[in-house]
Design a protein around this motif. Structure first.
Motif, PDB file in Angstrom:
ATOM      1  N   ALA A   1       0.836  -1.209   0.000  1.00 24.69           N
ATOM      2  CA  ALA A   1       0.000   0.000   0.000  1.00 24.69           C
ATOM      3  C   ALA A   1       0.862   1.246   0.000  1.00 24.69           C
ATOM      4  CB  ALA A   1      -0.922  -0.008   1.221  1.00 24.69           C
ATOM      5  N   HIS A   2       1.973   1.203   0.749  1.00 21.03           N
ATOM      6  CA  HIS A   2       2.892   2.345   0.761  1.00 21.03           C
ATOM      7  C   HIS A   2       3.494   2.556  -0.625  1.00 21.03           C
ATOM      8  CE1 HIS A   2       5.864   5.181   2.303  1.00 21.03           C
ATOM      9  NE2 HIS A   2       6.796   4.493   1.660  1.00 21.03           N
ATOM     10  N   ARG A   3       3.849   1.426  -1.290  1.00 17.39           N
ATOM     11  CA  ARG A   3       4.404   1.527  -2.640  1.00 17.39           C
ATOM     12  C   ARG A   3       3.378   2.098  -3.604  1.00 17.39           C
ATOM     13  NH1 ARG A   3       4.325  -1.223  -7.433  1.00 17.39           N
ATOM     14  NH2 ARG A   3       2.720  -2.605  -6.606  1.00 17.39           N
ATOM     15  N   MET A   4       2.130   1.645  -3.481  1.00 16.95           N
ATOM     16  CA  MET A   4       1.090   2.140  -4.369  1.00 16.95           C
ATOM     17  C   MET A   4       0.826   3.624  -4.117  1.00 16.95           C
ATOM     18  SD  MET A   4       0.313  -0.373  -6.300  1.00 16.95           S
ATOM     19  CE  MET A   4      -1.245   0.126  -7.024  1.00 16.95           C
ATOM     20  N   THR A   5       0.877   4.016  -2.830  1.00 19.16           N
ATOM     21  CA  THR A   5       0.705   5.431  -2.507  1.00 19.16           C
ATOM     22  C   THR A   5       1.825   6.248  -3.125  1.00 19.16           C
ATOM     23  OG1 THR A   5      -0.394   4.875  -0.434  1.00 19.16           O
ATOM     24  CG2 THR A   5       0.518   7.097  -0.623  1.00 19.16           C
ATOM     25  N   ARG A   6       3.040   5.723  -3.023  1.00 18.96           N
ATOM     26  CA  ARG A   6       4.190   6.418  -3.599  1.00 18.96           C
ATOM     27  C   ARG A   6       4.034   6.558  -5.109  1.00 18.96           C
ATOM     28  NH1 ARG A   6       9.583   7.476  -2.348  1.00 18.96           N
ATOM     29  NH2 ARG A   6      11.010   7.360  -4.116  1.00 18.96           N
ATOM     30  N   GLN A   7       3.558   5.493  -5.747  1.00 17.64           N
ATOM     31  CA  GLN A   7       3.352   5.539  -7.191  1.00 17.64           C
ATOM     32  C   GLN A   7       2.269   6.553  -7.543  1.00 17.64           C
ATOM     33  OE1 GLN A   7       2.664   1.691  -8.906  1.00 17.64           O
ATOM     34  NE2 GLN A   7       2.109   2.491 -10.906  1.00 17.64           N
ATOM     35  N   ALA A   8       1.201   6.575  -6.733  1.00 20.32           N
ATOM     36  CA  ALA A   8       0.119   7.531  -6.982  1.00 20.32           C
ATOM     37  C   ALA A   8       0.614   8.965  -6.818  1.00 20.32           C
ATOM     38  CB  ALA A   8      -1.039   7.261  -6.028  1.00 20.32           C
ATOM     39  N   LEU A   9       1.455   9.190  -5.804  1.00 18.53           N
ATOM     40  CA  LEU A   9       2.009  10.530  -5.596  1.00 18.53           C
ATOM     41  C   LEU A   9       2.906  10.926  -6.761  1.00 18.53           C
ATOM     42  CD1 LEU A   9       2.901  10.444  -1.779  1.00 18.53           C
ATOM     43  CD2 LEU A   9       0.916  11.478  -2.871  1.00 18.53           C
ATOM     44  N   SER A  10       3.708   9.968  -7.220  1.00 24.51           N
ATOM     45  CA  SER A  10       4.628  10.264  -8.316  1.00 24.51           C
ATOM     46  C   SER A  10       3.880  10.676  -9.579  1.00 24.51           C
ATOM     47  CB  SER A  10       5.507   9.031  -8.588  1.00 24.51           C
ATOM     48  OG  SER A  10       6.379   9.262  -9.668  1.00 24.51           O
ATOM     49  N   SER A  11       2.765   9.997  -9.841  1.00 24.10           N
ATOM     50  CA  SER A  11       2.032  10.269 -11.075  1.00 24.10           C
ATOM     51  C   SER A  11       1.269  11.590 -11.040  1.00 24.10           C
ATOM     52  CB  SER A  11       1.058   9.126 -11.366  1.00 24.10           C
ATOM     53  OG  SER A  11       0.079   9.024 -10.347  1.00 24.10           O
TER      54      SER A  11
ATOM     55  N   GLU B   1      13.617  12.286  -7.581  1.00 22.03           N
ATOM     56  CA  GLU B   1      13.823  11.177  -8.516  1.00 22.03           C
ATOM     57  C   GLU B   1      13.292  11.505  -9.907  1.00 22.03           C
ATOM     58  OE1 GLU B   1      12.056   7.726  -6.845  1.00 22.03           O
ATOM     59  OE2 GLU B   1      13.402   7.668  -5.106  1.00 22.03           O
ATOM     60  N   ASP B   2      12.093  12.089  -9.973  1.00 23.00           N
ATOM     61  CA  ASP B   2      11.498  12.298 -11.302  1.00 23.00           C
ATOM     62  C   ASP B   2      11.773  13.685 -11.882  1.00 23.00           C
ATOM     63  OD1 ASP B   2       9.772  14.077 -10.039  1.00 23.00           O
ATOM     64  OD2 ASP B   2       8.014  12.789 -10.169  1.00 23.00           O
ATOM     65  N   GLY B   3      12.514  14.515 -11.157  1.00 14.86           N
ATOM     66  CA  GLY B   3      12.899  15.818 -11.691  1.00 14.86           C
ATOM     67  C   GLY B   3      11.906  16.927 -11.439  1.00 14.86           C
ATOM     68  N   SER B   4      10.734  16.611 -10.878  1.00 13.68           N
ATOM     69  CA  SER B   4       9.742  17.662 -10.623  1.00 13.68           C
ATOM     70  C   SER B   4      10.166  18.584  -9.490  1.00 13.68           C
ATOM     71  CB  SER B   4       8.378  17.038 -10.314  1.00 13.68           C
ATOM     72  OG  SER B   4       8.447  16.183  -9.194  1.00 13.68           O
ATOM     73  N   ILE B   5      11.268  18.232  -8.790  1.00 11.65           N
ATOM     74  CA  ILE B   5      11.771  19.089  -7.724  1.00 11.65           C
ATOM     75  C   ILE B   5      12.183  20.451  -8.259  1.00 11.65           C
ATOM     76  CG2 ILE B   5      14.166  18.297  -7.957  1.00 11.65           C
ATOM     77  CD1 ILE B   5      12.323  19.155  -4.674  1.00 11.65           C
ATOM     78  N   VAL B   6      12.577  20.524  -9.534  1.00 10.87           N
ATOM     79  CA  VAL B   6      12.999  21.805 -10.111  1.00 10.87           C
ATOM     80  C   VAL B   6      11.828  22.780 -10.137  1.00 10.87           C
ATOM     81  CG1 VAL B   6      13.872  22.941 -12.182  1.00 10.87           C
ATOM     82  CG2 VAL B   6      14.844  20.744 -11.451  1.00 10.87           C
ATOM     83  N   GLU B   7      10.703  22.346 -10.691  1.00 11.53           N
ATOM     84  CA  GLU B   7       9.526  23.206 -10.763  1.00 11.53           C
ATOM     85  C   GLU B   7       8.975  23.497  -9.370  1.00 11.53           C
ATOM     86  OE1 GLU B   7       5.090  23.262 -12.887  1.00 11.53           O
ATOM     87  OE2 GLU B   7       6.419  21.543 -13.124  1.00 11.53           O
TER      88      GLU B   7
END
Length: 569
Positions: A301-311, A365-371
Motif C-alpha cells: 500500500a505504501h508503494r502504491m501510494t508512492r506511485q500515486a504521488l509520483s504520477s 527522482e522524477d525531476g519535478s523538484i525543479v519546478e
C-alpha cells in the motif's frame, strides 16, 4: 461408414466400420448408431444428432475417443449428414489419432521451454487461471465445497506462488557464454522440480514449475494449506540452489531471490497475483538478494501510494495543491525571532496534508523538484517581503529555503534566485538556502560555482543536518557557507540532563567552536525543552529551531510574532 434411418438404427455398414468394432459389417445392422459411437453421453451432442435425424439440421460433427478391439484407444471424428433424396443419414467415422498426436506434440512444443523442458509462460498462465477459477469455486461455500469433496477434490480454496530469478545470472552468460548459461538454467530447473515434488502433491498431480523467461521461474502451489507451506517451499529452494553446480568442468555457485505470495483465490486474478509476486521479488532484491520475501499488504500500500504521488506530483504544482508553513529560527541569547524556515506541505485531494518527507524524495527522482523548488522559492521570498512591508519599523526576518542538489544540476539556480529576488524585491541577505551536508561537502564543478555565485550575490548558504555525514572539515573552510545547522540527533542527547552523555556536549561544543573560528553561525535543530535551550546557549549556539519555540505555522501566525516579546526559552 453406415447408413442410418430416421430412428437412428443402422441400415447398412461397410466392412471398414465392422473392422473398427472387431466384427463383420452385417452384425451392425439393426443396432442404434448412437450407442456404437457414444453420441448420447452429453445432452448437446445428443440433441444435435437428433436434429439431423429429423431433417432440421444439415450436418453434425463431433470428436469421440473409441476403444479398438485390440485394446488401444483411438480418436475418431464422427460426421452425420443427410443422404440426398432420402430420409436416411450417413454416419462417417474417420480415425484422427495421428492428427491428434501431432497436435499434442505441437502443443507440448508450444507450451514448454526448449532449454529446461519446463512449462513456459503461456502454459503457466493457462494453469494459473484454471487453478484460480477452480479454487474460487471451492471457496464459495459449504454446499459447493461438499459437492467437490464428494468427487474426491477437497480443495482449500487458496493458492500460493514462489516467483524467483537468479542473482547475477547475466554475469554467467557474459563471462562463460550462453551455452554454459543454458546448462545452468536446465540444472536449476531440475532442482526446482525436485523441491516441488518433495513438497507434496495437489489434485492436479504436483506443484507446477515453469520458466517464465530469462532466468525467471515460478512454482505454483495449488490448494495451498497456508503461508507456512509456501514459505517452507521457498526456503527449500534457496537451500537447494546454494549447492554448487558442476557443469561440464565448470563449478558454479548461484543464489536466487524469491517473492512469495499466498492468499485465498476468491477475488484474486492471475494479473493481480503476478503483480504482487513481481513486487515481492523486487523487495527481495532490494533487501539484499539471496532470500525470500513474503508479500506485505501494508508495504505494498505504501508503494502504491508512492506511485500515486509520483504520477500526480507534476500537475499538483499547476493546480496549486502546495502550501508553505514557516518555523521560527530564534536567537538563543535573547529569544527573538530572527528568521523562519519555509516548509512545504502538499494538500493532496486523496491523502490529505503531506509532510515533505512523503514526496520530496519522489520529486528529486522524477525531476519535478525543479519546478516545485522554484515555486517554493518564489512563494517564500514573496511572503518574506510582505512581512517586511507590513512591519516596516521592525527588523526584517530572513527566510530559509531548502534546495536539492538536482535543482543545481537541472536548472540555472543562480538565475532563478536572482530573478525571484528582483521580482519580489527581497534583499539577498534575507534569503538563506539550505543544502544537506552530503550535497555541499561533495560539491565540485558546477554546484560549487553556483554556491559561490549565490554567496557573492549576498545570499546565505547553510549546511543542513550537519554532523551526520563524513565531512572533510578542511574542505569546509573553502566553501561559501555562512551557517551550520546541527542535526537534531545531537540536540536530543541533551533532553535528559540527569542521564546526559558528556560526549554529546563535548562534540557539539567542538563543532560550535570550529564553526565560529571559521566565521560561521550555528543553528540547533529540534530544540524541545528549556533544558536543551539552556545548555545550547551555554555552549554558544547562535539560533535555535524546534517545538520549544513553535511548530511550523501558517504565515499569519508568524506575522503575530514580529516585534513581540521574546519567545519562551
Amino acid at each position: 461408414m453406415a447408413v442410418v434411418d430416421q430412428d437412428g438404427v443402422v441400415v447398412t455398414a461397410n466392412d471398414a466400420l465392422g473392422a473398427l468394432f472387431g466384427t463383420d459389417a452385417g452384425s451392425l445392422r439393426e443396432q442404434a448408431a448412437a450407442d456404437l459411437v457414444d453420441l448420447a453421453s452429453d445432452g448437446r451432442t445428443w440433441h444435435a444428432y437428433r436434429e439431423v435425424l429429423r431433417g432440421r439440421r444439415s450436418r453434425f460433427r463431433c470428436t469421440r475417443r473409441l476403444k479398438h478391439p485390440d485394446g488401444r484407444s483411438l480418436w475418431a471424428e464422427i460426421t452425420v449428414s443427410p443422404v440426398p433424396d432420402s430420409r436416411r443419414v450417413l454416419l462417417s467415422i474417420a480415425d484422427i489419432s495421428d492428427r491428434r498426436e501431432l497436435q499434442a506434440r505441437l502443443r507440448h512444443l508450444q507450451m514448454h521451454d526448449p532449454v529446461t523442458r519446463l512449462p513456459n509462460r503461456t502454459l503457466f498462465f493457462e494453469r494459473l487461471s484454471a487453478a484460480l477459477e477452480a479454487a474460487a469455486q471451492e471457496d464459495e461455500g459449504p454446499e459447493i465445497r461438499s459437492s467437490y469433496e464428494s468427487y474426491g477434490h477437497g480443495g482449500t480454496g487458496r493458492i500460493g506462488l514462489c516467483y524467483l530469478d537468479l542473482d547475477g545470472f547475466k554475469a554467467v552468460n557474459d563471462t562463460l557464454g550462453h551455452r554454459v548459461g543454458d546448462r545452468l538454467l536446465a540444472a536449476v530447473a531440475a532442482r526446482l522440480t525436485e523441491c516441488a515434488d518433495s513438497d507434496g502433491y495437489t489434485r492436479s498431480g504436483g506443484h507446477l514449475v515453469a520458466r517464465l523467461g530469462g532466468d525467471e521461474f515460478a512454482i505454483l502451489v495449488e490448494d495451498s494449506t497456508g503461508t507456512e507451506q509456501v514459505a517452507d517451499l521457498a526456503q527449500s529452494v534457496l537451500c537447494a540452489l546454494q549447492q554448487p553446480f558442476d557443469l561440464a568442468g565448470q563449478r558454479l555457485s548461484v543464489s536466487a531471490s524469491i517473492g512469495v505470495v499466498e492468499r485465498g483465490a476468491r477475488g484474486t486474478t492471475a494479473t493481480g497475483l503476478m503483480q504482487a509476486a513481481d513486487t515481492t521479488l523486487y523487495w527481495a532484491k532490494a533487501d539484499g538478494k539471496a532470500r525470500w520475501t513474503l508479500f506485505d499488504p501494508e508495504r505494498n500500500a505504501h508503494r502504491m501510494t508512492r506511485q500515486a504521488l509520483s504520477s500526480t506530483l507534476r500537475p499538483a504544482v499547476e493546480r496549486g495543491e502546495f502550501a508553505l508553513e514557516y518555523q521560527p529560527l530564534v536567537g538563543m541569547a535573547d529569544g527573538v525571532v530572527r528568521g523562519v524556515e519555509a516548509l512545504v506541505r502538499w494538500n493532496h485531494p486523496q491523502f490529505g496534508s503531506l509532510a515533505p518527507n512523503r514526496f520530496i524524495g519522489i520529486a528529486e527522482e522524477d525531476g519535478s523538484i525543479v519546478e516545485l523548488g522554484r515555486w517554493v522559492l518564489r512563494t517564500a521570498c514573496t511572503q518574506a517581503r510582505q512581512w517586511q512591508k507590513d512591519h516596516p519599523r521592525e527588523r526584517p526576518l530572513f527566510v530559509s529555503v531548502n534546495v536539492a542538489v538536482r535543482q543545481v544540476w537541472d536548472s540555472d539556480l543562480v538565475a532563478d534566485v536572482a530573478g525571484i529576488l528582483a521580482e519580489t524585491g527581497l534583499a539577498p541577505h534575507l534569503l538563506q538556502l539550505e543544502l544537506t551536508e552530503s550535497a555541499v561537502m561533495g560539491s565540485a564543478g558546477r554546484p560549487l560555482q553556483a554556491l559561490q555565485a549565490l554567496s557573492d550575490m549576498g545570499v546565505r548558504i547553510a549546511i543542513d543536518d550537519f554532523g551526520t555525514g563524513y565531512s572533510n572539515l578542511a574542505y569546509l573552510s573553502r566553501l561559501p557557507v555562512s551557517v551550520l545547522k546541527l542535526d537534531g540527533s545531537f540536540v536530543r542527547g541533551f533532553q535528559d540532563e540527569a542521564h546526559a552523555n558528556p560526549a554529546d556536549e563535548l562534540i557539539v561544543e567542538a563543532l560550535v567552536q570550529l564553526a565560529h573560528r571559521l566565521g560561521l553561525t550555528v543553528t540547533a535543530e529540534c530544540v524541545e525543552t528549556s533544558g536543551q535551550a539552556t545548555r545550547l546557549r551555554r555552549i554558544g549556539c547562535d539560533t535555535g529551531q524546534g517545538w520549544l519555540y513553535s511548530r511550523a505555522v501558517a504565515p499569519d501566525r508568524i506575522a503575530e510574532l514580529i516585534g513581540v516579546a521574546p519567545l519562551r526559552v
